[in-house]
Design an enzyme around this catalytic site. Structure first.
Site, PDB file in Angstrom:
ATOM      1  N   TYR A 173       2.779  10.007  -0.122  1.00 60.73           N
ATOM      2  CA  TYR A 173       3.699   9.591   0.849  1.00 60.73           C
ATOM      3  C   TYR A 173       5.060   9.938   0.214  1.00 60.73           C
ATOM      4  O   TYR A 173       5.741   9.612  -0.634  1.00 60.73           O
ATOM      5  CB  TYR A 173       3.713   7.965   0.902  1.00 60.73           C
ATOM      6  CG  TYR A 173       2.392   7.489   1.510  1.00 60.73           C
ATOM      7  CD1 TYR A 173       1.666   8.393   2.191  1.00 60.73           C
ATOM      8  CD2 TYR A 173       2.186   6.071   1.359  1.00 60.73           C
ATOM      9  CE1 TYR A 173       0.594   7.772   2.681  1.00 60.73           C
ATOM     10  CE2 TYR A 173       1.064   5.793   2.099  1.00 60.73           C
ATOM     11  CZ  TYR A 173       0.300   6.707   2.694  1.00 60.73           C
ATOM     12  OH  TYR A 173      -1.007   6.055   3.310  1.00 60.73           O
ATOM     13  N   LYS A 210       7.886  -1.687  22.447  1.00 58.12           N
ATOM     14  CA  LYS A 210       9.046  -1.155  22.689  1.00 58.12           C
ATOM     15  C   LYS A 210       8.883   0.230  23.377  1.00 58.12           C
ATOM     16  O   LYS A 210       9.842   0.620  23.682  1.00 58.12           O
ATOM     17  CB  LYS A 210       9.887  -1.020  21.390  1.00 58.12           C
ATOM     18  CG  LYS A 210       9.121  -0.462  20.286  1.00 58.12           C
ATOM     19  CD  LYS A 210       9.867  -0.529  18.867  1.00 58.12           C
ATOM     20  CE  LYS A 210       9.293   0.287  17.849  1.00 58.12           C
ATOM     21  NZ  LYS A 210      10.019  -0.077  16.681  1.00 58.12           N
ATOM     22  N   LEU A 262      -0.610  -1.036  14.074  1.00 57.88           N
ATOM     23  CA  LEU A 262       0.051  -1.355  15.551  1.00 57.88           C
ATOM     24  C   LEU A 262       0.223   0.016  16.101  1.00 57.88           C
ATOM     25  O   LEU A 262       0.754   0.393  17.028  1.00 57.88           O
ATOM     26  CB  LEU A 262       1.396  -1.387  14.740  1.00 57.88           C
ATOM     27  CG  LEU A 262       1.972  -2.824  14.059  1.00 57.88           C
ATOM     28  CD1 LEU A 262       3.072  -3.015  13.820  1.00 57.88           C
ATOM     29  CD2 LEU A 262       1.319  -4.152  15.000  1.00 57.88           C
ATOM     30  N   GLN A 295     -10.304   1.658   3.124  1.00 61.18           N
ATOM     31  CA  GLN A 295      -9.102   1.537   4.190  1.00 61.18           C
ATOM     32  C   GLN A 295      -9.369   2.773   5.228  1.00 61.18           C
ATOM     33  O   GLN A 295      -9.847   3.774   4.968  1.00 61.18           O
ATOM     34  CB  GLN A 295      -7.947   1.989   3.351  1.00 61.18           C
ATOM     35  CG  GLN A 295      -6.634   1.963   4.057  1.00 61.18           C
ATOM     36  CD  GLN A 295      -5.252   2.170   3.358  1.00 61.18           C
ATOM     37  OE1 GLN A 295      -4.646   2.848   3.769  1.00 61.18           O
ATOM     38  NE2 GLN A 295      -5.403   1.725   2.007  1.00 61.18           N
ATOM     39  N   ASP A 333       0.873  -1.106   0.103  1.00 63.21           N
ATOM     40  CA  ASP A 333      -0.001   0.020  -0.061  1.00 63.21           C
ATOM     41  C   ASP A 333       0.887   1.131  -0.198  1.00 63.21           C
ATOM     42  O   ASP A 333       1.711   1.522   0.884  1.00 63.21           O
ATOM     43  CB  ASP A 333      -0.801  -0.070   1.343  1.00 63.21           C
ATOM     44  CG  ASP A 333      -1.615   1.132   1.379  1.00 63.21           C
ATOM     45  OD1 ASP A 333      -2.810   1.255   0.472  1.00 63.21           O
ATOM     46  OD2 ASP A 333      -1.404   2.305   2.065  1.00 63.21           O
TER      47      ASP A 333
HETATM   48  N1  LIG Z   1      -5.233   5.820   4.543  1.00 65.13           N
HETATM   49  C1  LIG Z   1      -4.908   6.477   5.285  1.00 65.13           C
HETATM   50  O1  LIG Z   1      -5.021   7.600   5.473  1.00 65.13           O
HETATM   51  C2  LIG Z   1      -3.319   5.952   5.866  1.00 65.13           C
HETATM   52  C3  LIG Z   1      -3.079   6.585   7.084  1.00 65.13           C
HETATM   53  C4  LIG Z   1      -2.062   6.182   7.704  1.00 65.13           C
HETATM   54  C5  LIG Z   1      -1.150   4.915   7.277  1.00 65.13           C
HETATM   55  N2  LIG Z   1      -1.624   4.576   6.015  1.00 65.13           N
HETATM   56  C6  LIG Z   1      -1.265   2.988   5.515  1.00 65.13           C
HETATM   57  O2  LIG Z   1      -0.958   2.159   6.773  1.00 65.13           O
HETATM   58  C7  LIG Z   1       0.520   1.937   6.942  1.00 65.13           C
HETATM   59  C8  LIG Z   1       0.734   1.454   8.223  1.00 65.13           C
HETATM   60  O3  LIG Z   1       0.116   2.614   9.152  1.00 65.13           O
HETATM   61  P1  LIG Z   1       1.007   3.437   9.977  1.00 65.13           P
HETATM   62  O4  LIG Z   1       2.521   3.659   9.172  1.00 65.13           O
HETATM   63  O5  LIG Z   1       0.326   4.784  10.316  1.00 65.13           O
HETATM   64  O6  LIG Z   1       1.366   2.623  11.373  1.00 65.13           O
HETATM   65  P2  LIG Z   1       1.657   1.168  11.863  1.00 65.13           P
HETATM   66  O7  LIG Z   1       1.900   0.265  10.735  1.00 65.13           O
HETATM   67  O8  LIG Z   1       0.820   1.115  12.906  1.00 65.13           O
HETATM   68  O9  LIG Z   1       3.040   1.363  12.636  1.00 65.13           O
HETATM   69  C9  LIG Z   1       4.320   1.404  11.940  1.00 65.13           C
HETATM   70  C10 LIG Z   1       5.571   1.521  12.687  1.00 65.13           C
HETATM   71  O10 LIG Z   1       5.775   0.776  13.768  1.00 65.13           O
HETATM   72  C11 LIG Z   1       6.803   0.384  14.066  1.00 65.13           C
HETATM   73  N3  LIG Z   1       7.006  -1.084  13.765  1.00 65.13           N
HETATM   74  C12 LIG Z   1       6.481  -1.943  12.434  1.00 65.13           C
HETATM   75  N4  LIG Z   1       6.537  -2.929  12.718  1.00 65.13           N
HETATM   76  C13 LIG Z   1       7.279  -3.195  13.850  1.00 65.13           C
HETATM   77  C14 LIG Z   1       7.642  -4.533  14.579  1.00 65.13           C
HETATM   78  N5  LIG Z   1       7.404  -5.727  14.024  1.00 65.13           N
HETATM   79  N6  LIG Z   1       8.231  -4.365  15.790  1.00 65.13           N
HETATM   80  C15 LIG Z   1       8.442  -3.051  16.330  1.00 65.13           C
HETATM   81  N7  LIG Z   1       8.074  -2.104  15.873  1.00 65.13           N
HETATM   82  C16 LIG Z   1       7.508  -2.095  14.485  1.00 65.13           C
HETATM   83  C17 LIG Z   1       7.786   1.205  12.985  1.00 65.13           C
HETATM   84  O11 LIG Z   1       8.171   2.556  13.538  1.00 65.13           O
HETATM   85  P3  LIG Z   1       9.499   2.672  14.628  1.00 65.13           P
HETATM   86  O12 LIG Z   1      10.426   1.368  14.534  1.00 65.13           O
HETATM   87  O13 LIG Z   1       9.722   3.972  14.354  1.00 65.13           O
HETATM   88  O14 LIG Z   1       8.757   2.654  16.062  1.00 65.13           O
HETATM   89  C18 LIG Z   1       6.809   1.433  11.980  1.00 65.13           C
HETATM   90  O15 LIG Z   1       7.084   2.680  10.997  1.00 65.13           O
HETATM   91  C19 LIG Z   1       1.154   2.951   6.294  1.00 65.13           C
HETATM   92  O16 LIG Z   1       2.529   2.577   5.563  1.00 65.13           O
HETATM   93  C20 LIG Z   1       0.473   3.487   5.018  1.00 65.13           C
HETATM   94  O17 LIG Z   1       0.532   2.524   3.978  1.00 65.13           O
HETATM   95  C21 LIG Z   1      -2.723   4.787   5.330  1.00 65.13           C
END
Ligand SMILES: NC(=O)c1ccc[n+]([C@@H]2O[C@H](COP(=O)([O-])OP(=O)(O)OC[C@H]3O[C@@H](n4cnc5c(N)ncnc54)[C@H](OP(=O)(O)O)[C@@H]3O)[C@@H](O)[C@H]2O)c1
Length: 315
Positions: free
Chosen positions: A56, A210, A202, A171, A51
């Site tokens: 981005y 962490k 997450l 989404q 995605d």
């Molecule tokens: N449609 C929308 O409006 C919208 C909005 C937001 C996001 N999104 C999509 O959703 C995806 C995910 O959401 P998000 O980026 O907001 O947050 P998330 O997936 O909830 O958190 C991602 C962050 O958590 C940490 N992490 C990930 N896997 C890990 C693991 N296995 N162990 C430890 N730490 C881990 C990393 O940051 P650290 O290592 O720095 O802690 C990572 O950058 C985005 O990449 C994007 O594609 C869409």
């Protein structure tokens, strides 16, 4: 890895996808080779849904995804989802934006194009951009249409505008600390056979274990203003994380894997798309699927999660 289908399309997608917002200044992964390694590892783990979005890194994420899939010879191994921002929804802007995404992704056709958010500021009628997207499907530039951050009433309106196509996915923000999606969107998706792509599954790292109330990093990144990390909220979230860790220890799983698994096991249409900044993270996240916790453990998490109430009124 477990698999399901994208909406009613018959396209096989992994139950855990890869979020590619991390390939941007917002999250700090701006080195192409590092992003390529994350994508390669996602493939090795059986993930086949990625995605990204135009916004981005102002195109950086799409460029990295397109280039990596090309160089790795994996273009046909992934279903690539991108998004057109809510600011680019006038008909002529839809065409221009899709043309640029096609170039950045180095493809003739984008698998899933989502409307990133409804047009808040520009008074564009829903049918204007939905009809434009449908035209692009007819012209072979897009395969499927999805929505993001739309409420059910607007999803209905958007679907009404389409003649030959239908919306295949929605989404939204959905994680164990922020479960508002369960009120309206999730029942809608389940009833209508739409895939619910769960963003921030997450809670932007808050559920990984962490971070602690005494160890809240001073984020220089996109998280600096995230409500979930405000001490008032995080104190509650952390109690939930402790439960995730306890349950995980029974299965040899990390809190993140338990958090993702809870989403996957609670509804057949939910596909979390966690972002990953390293191969280790993507490997760990893939381990959120392919197993099930006991009902007793599921319920323990349900109860601990229900006690969390994130307030966004913080000043
Ligand atoms: N449609 C929308 O409006 C919208 C909005 C937001 C996001 N999104 C999509 O959703 C995806 C995910 O959401 P998000 O980026 O907001 O947050 P998330 O997936 O909830 O958190 C991602 C962050 O958590 C940490 N992490 C990930 N896997 C890990 C693991 N296995 N162990 C430890 N730490 C881990 C990393 O940051 P650290 O290592 O720095 O802690 C990572 O950058 C985005 O990449 C994007 O594609 C869409």
């Amino acid at each position: 890895m477990e698999y399901t289908f994208l909406g009613n399309t018959g396209e096989k997608i992994s139950r855990i996808g890869l979020g590619a917002w991390q390939f941007s200044e917002s999250w700090g992964l701006t080195e192409y080779e590092a992003a390529k390694r994350v994508i390669q590892e996602a493939h090795a783990q059986g993930i086949n849904l990625i995605d990204t979005a135009e916004v981005y890194g102002r195109g950086m994420s799409e460029e990295f995804v397109g280039r990596a899939l090309m160089e790795l010879g994996l273009r046909d191994s992934f279903l690539v989802a991108s998004k057109i921002p809510g600011d680019f929804l006038a008909e002529h802007d839809v065409y221009k934006a899709v043309e640029r995404s096609l170039k950045r992704l180095q493809v003739e056709e984008i698998d899933l194009m989502q409307v990133h958010w409804p047009p808040c500021w520009h008074n564009i009628p829903t049918c204007e951009y939905m009809r434009a997207l449908e035209k692009l499907v007819h012209m072979g530039k897009l395969r499927y249409i999805g929505l993001s951050n739309f409420p059910p009433v607007l999803i209905d309106e958007a679907r009404y505008c389409l003649s030959t196509e239908d919306v295949v996915s929605i989404q939204v923000r959905y994680n164990l600390a922020e479960r508002d999606a369960e009120k309206e969107i999730l029942p809608y998706a389940e009833r209508e056979g739409l895939t619910l792509l769960a963003w921030s599954p997450l809670a932007k790292g808050a559920l990984t274990g962490k971070y602690t109330p005494d160890n809240l990093p001073r984020f220089q990144d996109v998280r600096s203003g995230e409500a979930v990390f405000h001490p008032e909220n995080f104190a509650q979230v952390y109690k939930l994380v402790e439960v995730l860790a306890e349950v995980g220890s029974k299965y040899g799983k990390s809190p993140s894997q338990v958090a993702l698994n809870w989403l996957v096991s609670s509804s057949p249409v939910v596909v979390p798309i966690p972002g990953a900044k390293s191969e280790e993270q993507v490997r760990s996240n893939a381990g959120g699927a392919g197993w099930r916790m006991s009902y007793e453990d599921w319920l323990r998490i349900e109860e601990a999660s229900s006690r969390v109430r994130i307030t966004r009124v913080l000043w």
